[in-house]
Motif scaffolding. Structure first.
Motif, PDB file in Angstrom:
ATOM      1  N   CYS A 106      21.167  56.282  51.830  1.00 22.05           N
ATOM      2  CA  CYS A 106      21.880  55.011  51.875  1.00 22.05           C
ATOM      3  C   CYS A 106      23.385  55.237  51.852  1.00 22.05           C
ATOM      4  N   LEU A 107      24.110  54.254  52.347  1.00 20.89           N
ATOM      5  CA  LEU A 107      25.555  54.197  52.135  1.00 20.89           C
ATOM      6  C   LEU A 107      25.778  53.313  50.913  1.00 20.89           C
ATOM      7  N   ILE A 108      26.435  53.854  49.908  1.00 22.57           N
ATOM      8  CA  ILE A 108      26.655  53.136  48.655  1.00 22.57           C
ATOM      9  C   ILE A 108      28.143  52.850  48.506  1.00 22.57           C
ATOM     10  N   ALA A 109      28.497  51.592  48.242  1.00 19.48           N
ATOM     11  CA  ALA A 109      29.884  51.206  48.013  1.00 19.48           C
ATOM     12  C   ALA A 109      29.955  50.425  46.713  1.00 19.48           C
ATOM     13  N   ALA A 110      30.740  50.920  45.771  1.00 20.94           N
ATOM     14  CA  ALA A 110      30.837  50.288  44.457  1.00 20.94           C
ATOM     15  C   ALA A 110      32.287  49.904  44.177  1.00 20.94           C
ATOM     16  N   ASN A 111      32.521  48.638  43.854  1.00 22.16           N
ATOM     17  CA  ASN A 111      33.849  48.254  43.391  1.00 22.16           C
ATOM     18  C   ASN A 111      34.175  49.040  42.122  1.00 22.16           C
ATOM     19  N   ASP A 112      35.320  49.708  42.113  1.00 17.98           N
ATOM     20  CA  ASP A 112      35.713  50.450  40.910  1.00 17.98           C
ATOM     21  C   ASP A 112      36.396  49.465  39.970  1.00 17.98           C
ATOM     22  N   SER A 113      35.574  48.677  39.290  1.00 19.38           N
ATOM     23  CA  SER A 113      36.093  47.579  38.480  1.00 19.38           C
ATOM     24  C   SER A 113      36.768  48.045  37.212  1.00 19.38           C
ATOM     25  N   GLY A 114      36.782  49.350  36.952  1.00 18.81           N
ATOM     26  CA  GLY A 114      37.585  49.882  35.856  1.00 18.81           C
ATOM     27  C   GLY A 114      39.054  49.936  36.219  1.00 18.81           C
ATOM     28  N   ILE A 115      39.376  49.777  37.501  1.00 16.58           N
ATOM     29  CA  ILE A 115      40.762  49.808  37.979  1.00 16.58           C
ATOM     30  C   ILE A 115      41.143  48.408  38.446  1.00 16.58           C
ATOM     31  N   LYS A 116      42.007  47.768  37.682  1.00 15.38           N
ATOM     32  CA  LYS A 116      42.509  46.426  38.026  1.00 15.38           C
ATOM     33  C   LYS A 116      41.385  45.436  38.333  1.00 15.38           C
ATOM     34  N   GLY A 117      40.299  45.552  37.566  1.00 13.96           N
ATOM     35  CA  GLY A 117      39.206  44.593  37.695  1.00 13.96           C
ATOM     36  C   GLY A 117      38.460  44.647  39.007  1.00 13.96           C
ATOM     37  N   GLY A 118      38.668  45.751  39.768  1.00 15.67           N
ATOM     38  CA  GLY A 118      37.980  45.870  41.053  1.00 15.67           C
ATOM     39  C   GLY A 118      38.605  45.033  42.148  1.00 15.67           C
ATOM     40  N   THR A 119      39.834  44.554  41.939  1.00 13.48           N
ATOM     41  CA  THR A 119      40.492  43.771  42.988  1.00 13.48           C
ATOM     42  C   THR A 119      40.655  44.614  44.244  1.00 13.48           C
ATOM     43  N   ALA A 120      40.560  43.959  45.392  1.00 12.77           N
ATOM     44  CA  ALA A 120      40.652  44.661  46.674  1.00 12.77           C
ATOM     45  C   ALA A 120      42.115  44.937  47.012  1.00 12.77           C
ATOM     46  N   HIS A 121      42.374  46.143  47.510  1.00 10.97           N
ATOM     47  CA  HIS A 121      43.697  46.554  47.948  1.00 10.97           C
ATOM     48  C   HIS A 121      43.648  46.839  49.448  1.00 10.97           C
ATOM     49  N   PRO A 122      44.780  46.822  50.132  1.00 15.05           N
ATOM     50  CA  PRO A 122      44.763  47.015  51.586  1.00 15.05           C
ATOM     51  C   PRO A 122      44.034  48.273  52.034  1.00 15.05           C
ATOM     52  N   MET A 123      44.296  49.425  51.423  1.00 16.45           N
ATOM     53  CA  MET A 123      43.621  50.646  51.851  1.00 16.45           C
ATOM     54  C   MET A 123      42.171  50.669  51.370  1.00 16.45           C
ATOM     55  N   GLY A 124      41.891  49.981  50.275  1.00 16.04           N
ATOM     56  CA  GLY A 124      40.501  49.852  49.846  1.00 16.04           C
ATOM     57  C   GLY A 124      39.679  49.061  50.849  1.00 16.04           C
ATOM     58  N   VAL A 125      40.315  48.050  51.471  1.00 21.95           N
ATOM     59  CA  VAL A 125      39.648  47.297  52.538  1.00 21.95           C
ATOM     60  C   VAL A 125      39.334  48.231  53.706  1.00 21.95           C
ATOM     61  N   LEU A 154      49.086  39.734  45.281  1.00 21.21           N
ATOM     62  CA  LEU A 154      50.451  40.170  45.573  1.00 21.21           C
ATOM     63  C   LEU A 154      50.520  40.947  46.890  1.00 21.21           C
ATOM     64  N   LEU A 155      49.361  41.419  47.378  1.00 22.64           N
ATOM     65  CA  LEU A 155      49.319  42.213  48.608  1.00 22.64           C
ATOM     66  C   LEU A 155      48.527  41.511  49.704  1.00 22.64           C
ATOM     67  N   GLN A 156      48.298  40.210  49.549  1.00 22.26           N
ATOM     68  CA  GLN A 156      47.376  39.509  50.450  1.00 22.26           C
ATOM     69  C   GLN A 156      47.808  39.575  51.917  1.00 22.26           C
ATOM     70  N   ALA A 157      49.117  39.609  52.163  1.00 22.64           N
ATOM     71  CA  ALA A 157      49.581  39.599  53.553  1.00 22.64           C
ATOM     72  C   ALA A 157      49.166  40.849  54.310  1.00 22.64           C
ATOM     73  N   GLU A 158      48.914  41.937  53.581  1.00 23.69           N
ATOM     74  CA  GLU A 158      48.552  43.201  54.217  1.00 23.69           C
ATOM     75  C   GLU A 158      47.048  43.383  54.352  1.00 23.69           C
ATOM     76  N   MET A 159      46.274  42.412  53.889  1.00 19.40           N
ATOM     77  CA  MET A 159      44.834  42.632  53.911  1.00 19.40           C
ATOM     78  C   MET A 159      44.012  41.404  54.288  1.00 19.40           C
ATOM     79  N   PHE A 160      44.614  40.223  54.278  1.00 24.17           N
ATOM     80  CA  PHE A 160      43.815  39.011  54.484  1.00 24.17           C
ATOM     81  C   PHE A 160      43.090  39.022  55.826  1.00 24.17           C
TER      82      PHE A 160
END
Length: 536
Positions: A106-125, A154-160
């Motif tokens: 399987c391909l497994i993708a886990a939000n790393d919620s130990g880092i900033k609550g798992g919020t999505a970042h541009p490169m994480g997207v 704060l980074l929404q413009a780079e990832m929305f």
């Protein structure tokens, strides 16, 4: 098939110097990977106090015991946005990799919620999108371990805009007949709610899972309505009332057990049988001494091949023709492959040989492994007269349209069109990994600086102006420094120009795992439908 006779002297000073240089590079990127884990682990006590498992432990509970897990793009986003590349290293805020769950790859993708609550970042997207692309191409069930506060506002413009591709890909996976499973460990908010809504199977945790388009703060701000999060989007609401969830678990461990059972009951099938194989004649440890860290120092790529392929056996294809381009047949963990490597720039004969060899591999259905280390295609009057553009284009045509699995290891320099001809990222390798010494750019920094100097000299002469040598020299030094920084393996892996850095000693194991993944994918028959599975 003849075995390669190594000419490496392991007791030599050059071998020892190479080995020490590699160990330093390996220690550097491993240290950065540890910082990603440490950043997440700072929240471990908080998870345990809530009765939860930390993100990496969730993966450990999900995958089969003692099975491999190939983690991808571990240093995604290094030195970008809120990741400073030194003390705060986040890996894109996402853990992604290929593992075996209930006997199913399987391909497994886990939000790393130990880092900033798992919020999505541009490169994480971008990392999530790459993971989904692999799942779609390799026909791997896509398992998400969800706990995210949504996008970093704060980074929404780079990832929305780009972030929408993660949801579109979930729909494409489902429509292609590839199962998408979301195990919701915590919050799945705003756009992140579609991580749940677009899945085929959803497992929720009582009292912990929260799925809503607008959480209580946004709801109050937008409409004035006040609601508690459990009533707004709790696990029991979605498993009993809305039908968003299929399975209600009591805690993280129970949710992961249910996820394993779902996969076990899909009849998806396990790994393809691995043929018998013999180990190389030479120790993988010697790879650290065989290849110089400095890409400008020559070596024979056959010495690398001898430490990767079964029995060190290699059938050299046209060894006397276009000798700087090495092509040949071998096997890796019992799976026959074609290999293409570099002992220097690619000349017209080498390009023609490689193009022919690629077509022969396609005819035989053989995966192709590219070992990249080239300054590019040969230039000069003699090269142009020999038709280097024509023959190089032939090679690039063959690489682009090859219909067999292509795997690339960047083991040295990779410059100019040579990066293209040797199956760089844009040319569709199923997997691409780099050694920590890898360097790639349009050209070397010194060459770029010299080009700019010549252009400046010619421009000054054409205008009848004096040539300012000191100014041009200072500009050249700046160009060299910029190229040196932007062509490193760390710079590249941060931007997902590869699927991650690997220790050279892990090359055979990594290639074998990827070849097995490709073989399993190619053997699988999907049952697509016109649209993704929807809830009714």
């Amino acid at each position: 098939m003849p075995a390669i006779a190594s000419n490496v002297i392991v007791e030599s000073e050059a071998f020892r110097a190479n080995r020490l240089a590699y160990l330093e590079l390996i220690a550097q990127f491993r240290s950065l990977e540890r910082k990603v884990r440490a950043a997440s682990a700072r929240a471990d006590d908080k998870f345990r106090s809530r009765g939860q498992l930390p993100p990496r432990e969730r993966i450990n509970w999900l995958v089969d015991r003692d099975s491999p897990f190939l983690e991808l793009s571990t240093l995604c986003g290094l030195g970008m946005h809120e990741d400073d590349g030194v003390d705060n290293v986040y890996g894109g805020g996402l853990i992604a990799g290929i593992g075996v769950v209930s006997g199913v790859r399987c391909l497994i993708a886990a939000n790393d919620s130990g880092i900033k609550g798992g919020t999505a970042h541009p490169m994480g997207v971008e990392k999530a999108i790459r993971a989904q692309e692999i799942a779609l191409h390799e026909k791997l069930p896509y398992v998400q371990l969800v706990e995210s506060a949504g996008a970093n506002l704060l980074l929404q413009a780079e990832m929305f805009v780009r972030g929408g591709a993660t949801f579109a890909n979930m729909a494409r996976l489902s429509a292609a007949g590839i199962p998408v499973i979301s195990i919701v460990h915590g919050s799945s908010t705003a756009g992140g709610a579609y991580q749940t809504g677009l899945a085929d199977y959803v497992v929720m945790v009582r009292g912990r899972s929260k799925v809503f388009l607008a959480g209580p703060p946004l709801l109050k701000a937008a409409t004035g309505e006040i609601a508690k999060d459990e009533a707004l989007g709790g696990a029991e609401l979605h498993c009993v009332t809305t039908g968003l969830g299929e399975y209600l678990a009591e805690d993280d461990a129970d949710a992961l057990r249910i996820g394993r059972e779902v996969l076990a009951h899909l009849g998806w099938g396990g790994p393809t049988p691995r043929p018998p194989a013999r180990a190389p004649l030479y120790d993988a440890e010697e790879l650290l001494g065989v290849v110089p860290v400095d890409y400008r120092k020559p070596y024979d790529v056959r010495e690398v091949i001898a430490r990767i392929v079964d029995g060190s056996e290699f059938l050299d294809f046209k060894p006397g023709y276009g000798a700087e381009t090495v092509c040949g047949h071998a096997a890796i963990e019992g799976r026959p492959v074609g290999l293409i490597g570099n002992n220097g720039p690619i000349d017209s004969a080498g390009a023609s040989k490689a193009g022919q060899f690629i077509q022969l591999c396609c005819q035989a259905g053989l995966p192709i492994v590219f070992l990249q280390n080239t300054t590019g295609y040969l230039v000069g009057v003699a090269a142009e007269t020999s038709g280097i553009v024509k023959h190089g284009s032939k090679m690039i045509q063959a690489v682009t349209n090859a219909n067999v699995p292509k795997l690339t290891l960047q083991i040295g320099g990779s410059f100019g069109a040579g990066h293209y001809g040797m199956c760089g990222r844009s040319f569709g390798p199923r997997f691409l990994f780099s050694w920590p010494n890898a360097r790639f750019a349009v050209m070397g920094g010194e060459q770029a600086a010299k080009v700019m100097t010549i252009v400046a000299e010619d421009a000054a002469a054409a205008r009848g102006l004096p040539f300012d040598g000191d100014k041009v020299m200072a500009q050249g030094a700046k160009i060299v420094a910029g190229y040196d920084r932007q062509s490193t393996a760390l710079f590249a892996t941060a931007r997902l120009w590869d699927d991650g850095l690997i220790d050279p000693r892990d090359s055979r194991a990594t290639l074998a795992f990827c070849l097995e993944t490709c073989a399993e994918s190619d053997a699988r028959v999907l049952r697509p439908n016109a649209f993704g599975v929807a809830r009714f």
